[in-house]
Design a protein around this motif. Structure first.
Motif, PDB file in Angstrom:
ATOM      1  N   PHE B  22       0.837  -1.212   0.000  1.00  0.00           N
ATOM      2  CA  PHE B  22       0.000   0.000   0.000  1.00  0.00           C
ATOM      3  C   PHE B  22       0.871   1.262   0.000  1.00  0.00           C
ATOM      4  O   PHE B  22       0.565   2.241  -0.667  1.00  0.00           O
ATOM      5  CB  PHE B  22      -0.944   0.019   1.211  1.00  0.00           C
ATOM      6  CG  PHE B  22      -2.087  -0.961   1.116  1.00  0.00           C
ATOM      7  CD1 PHE B  22      -2.758  -1.177  -0.088  1.00  0.00           C
ATOM      8  CD2 PHE B  22      -2.505  -1.673   2.238  1.00  0.00           C
ATOM      9  CE1 PHE B  22      -3.810  -2.088  -0.182  1.00  0.00           C
ATOM     10  CE2 PHE B  22      -3.562  -2.577   2.159  1.00  0.00           C
ATOM     11  CZ  PHE B  22      -4.209  -2.793   0.954  1.00  0.00           C
ATOM     12  N   GLU B  23       1.958   1.223   0.766  1.00  0.00           N
ATOM     13  CA  GLU B  23       2.827   2.401   0.815  1.00  0.00           C
ATOM     14  C   GLU B  23       3.500   2.647  -0.525  1.00  0.00           C
ATOM     15  O   GLU B  23       3.643   3.784  -0.946  1.00  0.00           O
ATOM     16  CB  GLU B  23       3.921   2.226   1.885  1.00  0.00           C
ATOM     17  CG  GLU B  23       3.417   2.581   3.251  1.00  0.00           C
ATOM     18  CD  GLU B  23       4.408   3.481   4.001  1.00  0.00           C
ATOM     19  OE1 GLU B  23       4.618   3.210   5.153  1.00  0.00           O
ATOM     20  OE2 GLU B  23       4.942   4.446   3.404  1.00  0.00           O
ATOM     21  N   GLU B  24       3.901   1.546  -1.182  1.00  0.00           N
ATOM     22  CA  GLU B  24       4.626   1.708  -2.445  1.00  0.00           C
ATOM     23  C   GLU B  24       3.706   2.101  -3.590  1.00  0.00           C
ATOM     24  O   GLU B  24       4.049   2.937  -4.420  1.00  0.00           O
ATOM     25  CB  GLU B  24       5.376   0.422  -2.799  1.00  0.00           C
ATOM     26  CG  GLU B  24       6.741   0.380  -2.135  1.00  0.00           C
ATOM     27  CD  GLU B  24       7.379  -1.001  -2.226  1.00  0.00           C
ATOM     28  OE1 GLU B  24       6.924  -1.823  -3.060  1.00  0.00           O
ATOM     29  OE2 GLU B  24       8.304  -1.263  -1.439  1.00  0.00           O
ATOM     30  N   ARG B  25       2.532   1.482  -3.648  1.00  0.00           N
ATOM     31  CA  ARG B  25       1.665   1.646  -4.822  1.00  0.00           C
ATOM     32  C   ARG B  25       0.482   2.569  -4.570  1.00  0.00           C
ATOM     33  O   ARG B  25      -0.152   3.017  -5.513  1.00  0.00           O
ATOM     34  CB  ARG B  25       1.075   0.284  -5.234  1.00  0.00           C
ATOM     35  CG  ARG B  25       2.088  -0.737  -5.598  1.00  0.00           C
ATOM     36  CD  ARG B  25       2.099  -0.958  -7.108  1.00  0.00           C
ATOM     37  NE  ARG B  25       3.103  -1.951  -7.426  1.00  0.00           N
ATOM     38  CZ  ARG B  25       4.258  -1.637  -8.006  1.00  0.00           C
ATOM     39  NH1 ARG B  25       4.552  -0.399  -8.328  1.00  0.00           N
ATOM     40  NH2 ARG B  25       5.133  -2.582  -8.273  1.00  0.00           N
ATOM     41  N   GLY B  26       0.134   2.793  -3.306  1.00  0.00           N
ATOM     42  CA  GLY B  26      -1.147   3.432  -3.016  1.00  0.00           C
ATOM     43  C   GLY B  26      -2.233   2.370  -3.020  1.00  0.00           C
ATOM     44  O   GLY B  26      -2.083   1.301  -3.630  1.00  0.00           O
ATOM     45  N   ARG B 102      -0.908   6.748   6.642  1.00  0.00           N
ATOM     46  CA  ARG B 102      -0.925   7.197   5.239  1.00  0.00           C
ATOM     47  C   ARG B 102      -2.199   6.746   4.531  1.00  0.00           C
ATOM     48  O   ARG B 102      -2.784   7.490   3.752  1.00  0.00           O
ATOM     49  CB  ARG B 102       0.293   6.640   4.502  1.00  0.00           C
ATOM     50  CG  ARG B 102       1.547   7.336   4.913  1.00  0.00           C
ATOM     51  CD  ARG B 102       2.663   7.011   3.955  1.00  0.00           C
ATOM     52  NE  ARG B 102       3.922   7.511   4.474  1.00  0.00           N
ATOM     53  CZ  ARG B 102       5.056   7.472   3.798  1.00  0.00           C
ATOM     54  NH1 ARG B 102       5.092   6.946   2.594  1.00  0.00           N
ATOM     55  NH2 ARG B 102       6.155   7.955   4.333  1.00  0.00           N
ATOM     56  N   GLN B 108      -7.086   9.138  -2.769  1.00  0.00           N
ATOM     57  CA  GLN B 108      -7.406   8.400  -3.996  1.00  0.00           C
ATOM     58  C   GLN B 108      -7.975   7.009  -3.688  1.00  0.00           C
ATOM     59  O   GLN B 108      -8.337   6.280  -4.602  1.00  0.00           O
ATOM     60  CB  GLN B 108      -6.151   8.236  -4.866  1.00  0.00           C
ATOM     61  CG  GLN B 108      -6.059   9.239  -6.004  1.00  0.00           C
ATOM     62  CD  GLN B 108      -5.541  10.561  -5.496  1.00  0.00           C
ATOM     63  OE1 GLN B 108      -4.651  10.601  -4.676  1.00  0.00           O
ATOM     64  NE2 GLN B 108      -6.111  11.655  -5.982  1.00  0.00           N
TER      65      GLN B 108
END
Lengths: 224, 224
Positions: B22-26, B102, B108
């Motif tokens: 999730f942190e890397e890609r959203g 985050r 989004q």
């Protein structure tokens, strides 16, 4: 002159499209091709105004602080409140401002320098606090740059919370509550007592400024 | 018993992987397949613990408020400060907490209910403020739920600003500055004067609590 007008309008159309695509996809997933299609302009026109996706994002980021300047007020604390509540009102009503604020909080936007709006707003608020301090409206211990950072950071979070919980419906109330919590720690009581800190203040300041602005600068609003 | 331990460890491994992805890609771009690969578990194991991507995100979101409870303090304002500064310390040092915070600000993340952490933290802070009010530590005008919302919202923004400007290096300083700006508006001066509001407080509270916690609950930390 007409040619320059057209260029301004094209630039604006591109930024509006970019704001829309960034909001829908996030910075990371957004593509220039999609922004081109949404804007309905040629590749040449887009690259005349913007070099890259980051350039487009920087354009959207800086739109949030353009074109509406609160005039000098006798009380600098009131002027500060007006700047903040006007921004809250614009955030609630203007998709471009919203897109800029969201981009600045998009922690997945790798390679995009999102410090700009934080620093820019920090300077604006810091300058007003310095003026307020110079004319004796603040408590003696206040460090304007520190207080400015606290205001800018907390504003960013309170707007995000308002978006998550009410899709911005309660934004003016939440920002007024924030200011009622922050200002007594930095403002002399008599200076604060005279300040209008009501939730309707942002819309009132907006109306005051919109009257004095050329409609040409607000094509969306003139049309709406 | 051993079987249950294994299940807890597997669940934790999946959440750690989900937090990373999730942190890397959203949220929007992340896929379950990628989380599976990162976690190195079977599809069956993952679906035993989590039904969907949203379920995984909710798991990460709720991890930020698990397992570390500040004990009762005689001063409820101190307890409130300790809860907030401990959370700031964990945010600075624990990737899982960071991922949760985050995610809750990922505008989004369509279809993901991000209100949970705001409401959850609002209740924790609101309860402490009610206790502080009951024992006479607060100014008479304070409405605990309103002040709680202001604290939770502004914390979210100040952490985002710290991330954008210093990658969390200045987080304790910024959160202490925020509290120095918020607390004088709600706390009686004598109650506030006794409160430890130094930037090192969060790490000290963490050390106090970590000692009393079973190492088993912090496998990552025990290994590190």
């Amino acid at each position: 002159m007409a040619k320059q007008d057209r260029a301004i309008r094209t630039r604006r159309a591109i930024l509006t499209a970019a704001a829309k695509v960034f909001e829908e996809r996030g910075y990371q997933a957004a593509t220039i091709t999609e922004i081109l299609t949404t804007a309905g302009v040629t590749k040449g026109a887009l690259y005349f105004h913007f070099q890259s996706k980051e350039d487009l994002a920087q354009g959207v980021l800086s739109e949030q602080d353009q074109r509406m300047v609160v005039p000098d007020r006798p009380s600098k604390v009131q002027q500060l409140v007006d700047v903040i509540l006007l921004h809250a009102h614009r955030l609630q009503t203007d998709p471009m401002v919203r897109a800029g604020v969201r981009l600045s909080l998009d922690q997945q936007a790798k390679g995009l320098d999102r410090s700009g709006p934080f620093l820019h707003w920090g300077r604006i608020i810091g300058d007003l606090l310095e003026k307020a301090q110079a004319q004796g409206e603040l408590l003696p211990h206040v460090v304007p740059s520190e207080t400015a950072d606290v205001i800018v950071g907390s504003f960013a979070g309170v707007q995000a919370m308002s978006q998550a919980l009410s899709n911005y419906k309660d934004l003016p109330d939440r920002i007024c509550a924030l200011l009622r919590h922050l200002l007594p720690s930095v403002t002399l009581a008599p200076a604060l007592a005279a300040v209008d800190l009501s939730p309707g203040r942002g819309a009132a300041v907006f109306a005051e400024l919109a009257e004095s602005l050329d409609q040409e600068e607000f094509p969306a609003r003139a049309a709406g």
